[in-house]
Scaffold this motif. Structure first.
Motif, short mmCIF file in Angstrom:
data_model
loop_
_atom_site.label_atom_id
_atom_site.label_comp_id
_atom_site.label_asym_id
_atom_site.label_seq_id
_atom_site.Cartn_x
_atom_site.Cartn_y
_atom_site.Cartn_z
N LEU A 132 100.04 62.11 -10.09
CA LEU A 132 99.35 62.23 -8.82
C LEU A 132 98.44 63.45 -8.84
CD1 LEU A 132 102.48 61.75 -6.55
CD2 LEU A 132 100.85 60.00 -7.25
N VAL A 133 97.30 63.33 -8.20
CA VAL A 133 96.40 64.45 -7.95
C VAL A 133 96.12 64.39 -6.45
CG1 VAL A 133 94.16 65.48 -8.45
CG2 VAL A 133 95.36 64.20 -10.24
N TYR A 134 96.46 65.47 -5.74
CA TYR A 134 96.37 65.45 -4.28
C TYR A 134 95.92 66.81 -3.77
CZ TYR A 134 100.96 67.38 -5.27
OH TYR A 134 101.98 68.12 -5.79
N ASN A 135 95.30 66.79 -2.59
CA ASN A 135 94.81 68.04 -2.00
C ASN A 135 95.95 68.76 -1.28
OD1 ASN A 135 94.58 65.93 0.12
ND2 ASN A 135 94.06 67.74 1.32
N ASN A 136 95.80 70.08 -1.18
CA ASN A 136 96.80 70.90 -0.50
C ASN A 136 96.70 70.79 1.02
OD1 ASN A 136 97.77 71.89 -2.90
ND2 ASN A 136 96.46 73.68 -2.87
N ALA A 137 95.50 70.80 1.56
CA ALA A 137 95.31 70.78 3.01
C ALA A 137 93.86 70.44 3.34
CB ALA A 137 95.65 72.14 3.60
N PRO A 138 93.64 69.79 4.50
CA PRO A 138 92.28 69.53 4.94
C PRO A 138 91.69 70.78 5.59
CG PRO A 138 93.81 68.67 6.54
CD PRO A 138 94.64 69.21 5.39
N ALA A 139 90.39 70.71 5.83
CA ALA A 139 89.72 71.80 6.53
C ALA A 139 90.16 71.82 8.00
CB ALA A 139 88.21 71.62 6.43
N ARG A 140 89.91 72.92 8.65
CA ARG A 140 90.26 73.08 10.06
C ARG A 140 89.65 71.96 10.90
NH1 ARG A 140 89.20 78.33 13.87
NH2 ARG A 140 90.25 77.41 15.64
N ASP A 141 90.38 71.53 11.89
CA ASP A 141 89.97 70.49 12.83
C ASP A 141 89.86 69.10 12.20
OD1 ASP A 141 89.86 72.36 14.95
OD2 ASP A 141 87.80 72.89 14.42
N THR A 142 90.36 68.94 11.00
CA THR A 142 90.49 67.61 10.41
C THR A 142 91.92 67.48 9.92
OG1 THR A 142 89.80 68.20 8.15
CG2 THR A 142 88.05 67.59 9.71
N SER A 143 92.25 66.33 9.35
CA SER A 143 93.64 66.09 9.03
C SER A 143 93.78 65.16 7.83
CB SER A 143 94.27 65.51 10.29
OG SER A 143 95.28 64.65 10.03
N GLY A 144 95.00 64.98 7.40
CA GLY A 144 95.29 63.99 6.39
C GLY A 144 95.30 64.52 4.98
N SER A 145 95.35 63.58 4.03
CA SER A 145 95.39 63.96 2.62
C SER A 145 94.67 62.93 1.76
CB SER A 145 96.85 64.12 2.15
OG SER A 145 97.50 62.87 2.20
N ALA A 178 95.16 52.76 -11.49
CA ALA A 178 94.55 53.89 -10.79
C ALA A 178 94.34 53.54 -9.32
CB ALA A 178 93.22 54.25 -11.43
N ASP A 179 94.56 54.53 -8.46
CA ASP A 179 94.45 54.32 -7.02
C ASP A 179 93.90 55.58 -6.37
OD1 ASP A 179 94.75 52.87 -4.61
OD2 ASP A 179 96.70 53.80 -4.23
N PHE A 180 93.16 55.41 -5.29
CA PHE A 180 92.67 56.52 -4.47
C PHE A 180 92.92 56.15 -3.03
CE2 PHE A 180 89.19 58.27 -1.85
CZ PHE A 180 89.52 59.61 -1.95
N THR A 181 93.57 57.05 -2.28
CA THR A 181 93.87 56.78 -0.88
C THR A 181 93.57 58.00 -0.02
OG1 THR A 181 96.18 57.47 -1.10
CG2 THR A 181 95.72 55.12 -1.37
N TYR A 182 93.31 57.71 1.25
CA TYR A 182 93.28 58.73 2.29
C TYR A 182 94.37 58.34 3.27
CZ TYR A 182 92.31 61.05 6.64
OH TYR A 182 92.48 61.78 7.79
N GLU A 183 95.21 59.31 3.63
CA GLU A 183 96.27 59.06 4.60
C GLU A 183 96.08 59.97 5.80
OE1 GLU A 183 101.12 58.98 5.01
OE2 GLU A 183 100.21 59.21 3.03
N TYR A 184 95.96 59.37 6.97
CA TYR A 184 95.83 60.10 8.22
C TYR A 184 97.21 60.64 8.59
CZ TYR A 184 94.72 60.87 13.17
OH TYR A 184 94.54 61.41 14.42
N ALA A 185 97.38 61.94 8.53
CA ALA A 185 98.71 62.55 8.62
C ALA A 185 99.34 62.60 10.00
CB ALA A 185 98.67 63.95 8.02
N PRO A 186 98.63 62.88 11.10
CA PRO A 186 99.35 63.01 12.36
C PRO A 186 99.77 61.68 12.98
CG PRO A 186 97.04 63.48 12.69
CD PRO A 186 97.24 63.25 11.22
N TYR A 187 99.47 60.58 12.33
CA TYR A 187 99.79 59.27 12.88
C TYR A 187 101.30 59.08 13.02
CZ TYR A 187 100.32 54.22 13.20
OH TYR A 187 100.68 52.97 13.60
N SER A 188 101.70 58.48 14.12
CA SER A 188 103.10 58.08 14.31
C SER A 188 103.12 56.65 14.82
CB SER A 188 103.82 59.02 15.29
OG SER A 188 103.40 58.77 16.61
N GLU A 189 104.23 56.00 14.66
CA GLU A 189 104.35 54.60 15.08
C GLU A 189 104.20 54.42 16.58
OE1 GLU A 189 107.89 52.86 13.46
OE2 GLU A 189 107.35 53.45 11.43
#
Length: 177
Positions: free
Chosen positions: A38-51, A63-74
């Protein structure tokens, strides 16, 4: 004394376990878990979110590339609809690769994933970025484009190289999987 000698010998053996120690460089990290790197970012910039996350099986397969919106809840509305369009911007310039990203669906309503055949191009785009990588979604029903995540490219190339070493692949020559 024999125990100390045994431990010393174990330390000299190559790491063949299920997980390798993570490697960090700048705003990115690389890790191997089982047969996947896996290769992943540590943190998004201020006022944005996810990974952002790239994943590669041994030899670069799947090979796969994804963006995951982090504050999402069910308990909240899905962050985008299946008809919404993804926009990827590198250093302020839109790139065509957003056309190859789609919502994962009900099993992960907060994730968008890239068509696997284009991951090599996405890795090259992030590696060539100077200041930022943005993930936005054109919210068709609202007539607006929302910036979800802004990410620094600092350390990406080094983390990708480490993942390539861990899983024995060439990021510029990924196999058709």
């Amino acid at each position: 004394m024999k125990l100390r000698a045994f431990v010393s010998v174990l330390a000299l053996l190559p790491a063949t376990g299920v997980a390798a120690a993570p490697f960090a460089s700048g705003d990115w990290e690389a890790a191997r878990i089982g047969g996947t790197c896996l290769v992943y970012n540590n943190a998004p910039a201020r006022d944005t979110s996810g990974s952002l996350q790239f994943s590669f099986d041994v030899k670069g397969y799947n090979a796969d590339f994804t963006y995951e919106y982090a504050p999402y809840s069910e308990n909240e509305e899905d962050p985008w609809a299946e008809t919404d369009l993804v926009e990827i911007t590198i250093d302020g310039e839109d790139i065509w690769l957003g056309e190859e990203m789609f919502p994962v669906g009900m099993q992960a309503p907060n994730k968008i994933s890239m068509t696997s055949g284009f991951v090599k191009e996405m890795a090259a785009a992030v590696a060539s970025a100077k200041s930022q990588v943005d993930i936005s979604v054109e919210r068709e029903s609202l007539g607006e484009t929302w910036l979800y995540g802004r990410f620094s490219p600092v350390g990406f190339s080094e983390s990708l190289a480490k993942a390539a070493e861990m899983c024995d692949f060439d990021p510029a020559n990924l196999p058709e999987s």
